[in-house]
Design an enzyme around this catalytic site. Structure first.
Site, PDB file in Angstrom:
ATOM      1  CG  ASN A 112      -1.418   1.343   1.100  1.00  0.00           C
ATOM      2  OD1 ASN A 112      -2.632   1.431   0.225  1.00  0.00           O
ATOM      3  ND2 ASN A 112      -2.018   1.845   2.103  1.00  0.00           N
ATOM      4  CG  HIS A 114      -0.958   6.211   4.848  1.00  0.00           C
ATOM      5  ND1 HIS A 114      -2.372   6.339   5.001  1.00  0.00           N
ATOM      6  CD2 HIS A 114      -0.187   7.344   5.473  1.00  0.00           C
ATOM      7  CE1 HIS A 114      -2.730   7.172   5.695  1.00  0.00           C
ATOM      8  NE2 HIS A 114      -1.320   7.659   5.868  1.00  0.00           N
ATOM      9  CB  SER A 141       4.881   5.500   4.682  1.00  0.00           C
ATOM     10  OG  SER A 141       5.143   5.962   4.950  1.00  0.00           O
TER      11      SER A 141
HETATM   12  C1  GRF Z   1      -2.055   8.570  -2.829  1.00  0.00           C
HETATM   13  O1  GRF Z   1      -2.033   9.541  -2.451  1.00  0.00           O
HETATM   14  C2  GRF Z   1      -2.034   8.076  -1.997  1.00  0.00           C
HETATM   15  O2  GRF Z   1      -1.316   8.111  -1.214  1.00  0.00           O
HETATM   16  C3  GRF Z   1      -3.480   7.623  -0.996  1.00  0.00           C
HETATM   17  O3  GRF Z   1      -4.696   7.653  -2.437  1.00  0.00           O
HETATM   18  C4  GRF Z   1      -3.974   8.856  -3.053  1.00  0.00           C
HETATM   19  C5  GRF Z   1      -4.296   8.110  -4.767  1.00  0.00           C
HETATM   20  O4  GRF Z   1      -4.130   8.876  -5.780  1.00  0.00           O
HETATM   21  N1  GRF Z   1      -3.403   6.601  -0.567  1.00  0.00           N
HETATM   22  P1  GRF Z   1      -4.274   8.480  -7.405  1.00  0.00           P
HETATM   23  O5  GRF Z   1      -5.636   7.920  -7.420  1.00  0.00           O
HETATM   24  O6  GRF Z   1      -2.575   6.796  -7.667  1.00  0.00           O
HETATM   25  O7  GRF Z   1      -4.111   9.306  -8.002  1.00  0.00           O
END
Ligand code: GRF
Length: 222
Positions: A112, A114, A141
């Site tokens: 994942n 984050h 991260s």
């Molecule tokens: C990213 O900032 C990720 O860290 C978070 O959600 C956002 C997703 O953006 N979990 P995308 O859909 O990849 O443009």
């Protein structure tokens, strides 16, 4: 069975899919020895679906709203992942909390990203919260997924300096830029068999990793 030696990925999205697109680009350019075998969206209207189609990727929609329970949704999600032949599950802007059982099923094979320097700011609205807390540094991260929310072992972080005049939007844009660099990098390490998770311990080049790696431009090893 395909004779393609590249690591097959299932990329699971809820939103715009910009991380998915960055990973797809890293695969297509040969920068990492991986290939996306399926993009899975958990919402019919996810913006990333159109992006995936434009990139020529195969898309499945497993919409949470179509299922009566989380268990039924997760069963369908797992069936779609397994049927795709993916060996690594890449959660990329996936906004749903997965059950510990689901996490266990893909232990060591699910990542994942984050948008915070974990363990700081788990959960949502990380950019707003970092600004409110007066942080001088923020970031992103990449971590292995275990049962607890945003709590699996962190592999790689990118640090972003917070500016005096930052808004959540400006900060988020700089963090996302870094996300698009660090996520493909970690996937590439797994594809190259340099990185693995064994019994909740991260090994990099066969050495246990006690702290997350910090991304620096041009760096590819600790
Ligand atoms: C990213 O900032 C990720 O860290 C978070 O959600 C956002 C997703 O953006 N979990 P995308 O859909 O990849 O443009």
């Amino acid at each position: 069975m395909s004779g393609d030696p590249r690591l097959p990925l299932a990329v699971v999205i809820s939103g715009r899919g910009s991380n998915m697109a960055a990973i797809a680009q890293a695969c297509a350019s040969g920068r990492i020895a991986a290939r996306i075998v399926r993009v899975i969206a958990d919402r019919h209207g996810a913006g990333g679906i159109a992006v995936a189609h434009r990139l020529g990727l195969e898309v499945s929609v497993v919409a949470h709203a179509d299922f009566a329970s989380r268990e039924a949704f997760e069963d369908a999600l797992a069936a779609t992942i397994d049927e795709s032949g993916a060996r690594l599950v890449v959660l990329a802007g996936f906004l749903r909390i997965l059950s510990p059982q689901f996490a266990r099923r893909y232990a060591g094979a699910m990542l994942n990203i984050h948008p915070a320097l974990l363990p700081k700011f788990t959960g949502l609205h990380t950019h707003e919260r970092a600004l409110e807390a007066g942080e001088s540094e923020h970031g992103a991260s990449v971590h292995f997924v275990t049962g607890a929310l945003d709590a699996g072992p962190v592999v790689l972080q990118a640090h972003v300096a917070v500016r005096q005049d930052d808004t959540a939007a400006s900060l988020s844009a700089r963090v996302q830029h870094e996300e698009h660099i660090i996520y493909p990098k970690v996937i590439g390490w797994i594809a190259a068999k340099r990185l693995r998770l064994v019994n909740d311990v991260v090994y990099f080049d066969d050495r246990p990793l006690s702290l997350p790696l910090i991304d620096a431009p041009g760096e590819s090893s600790p």
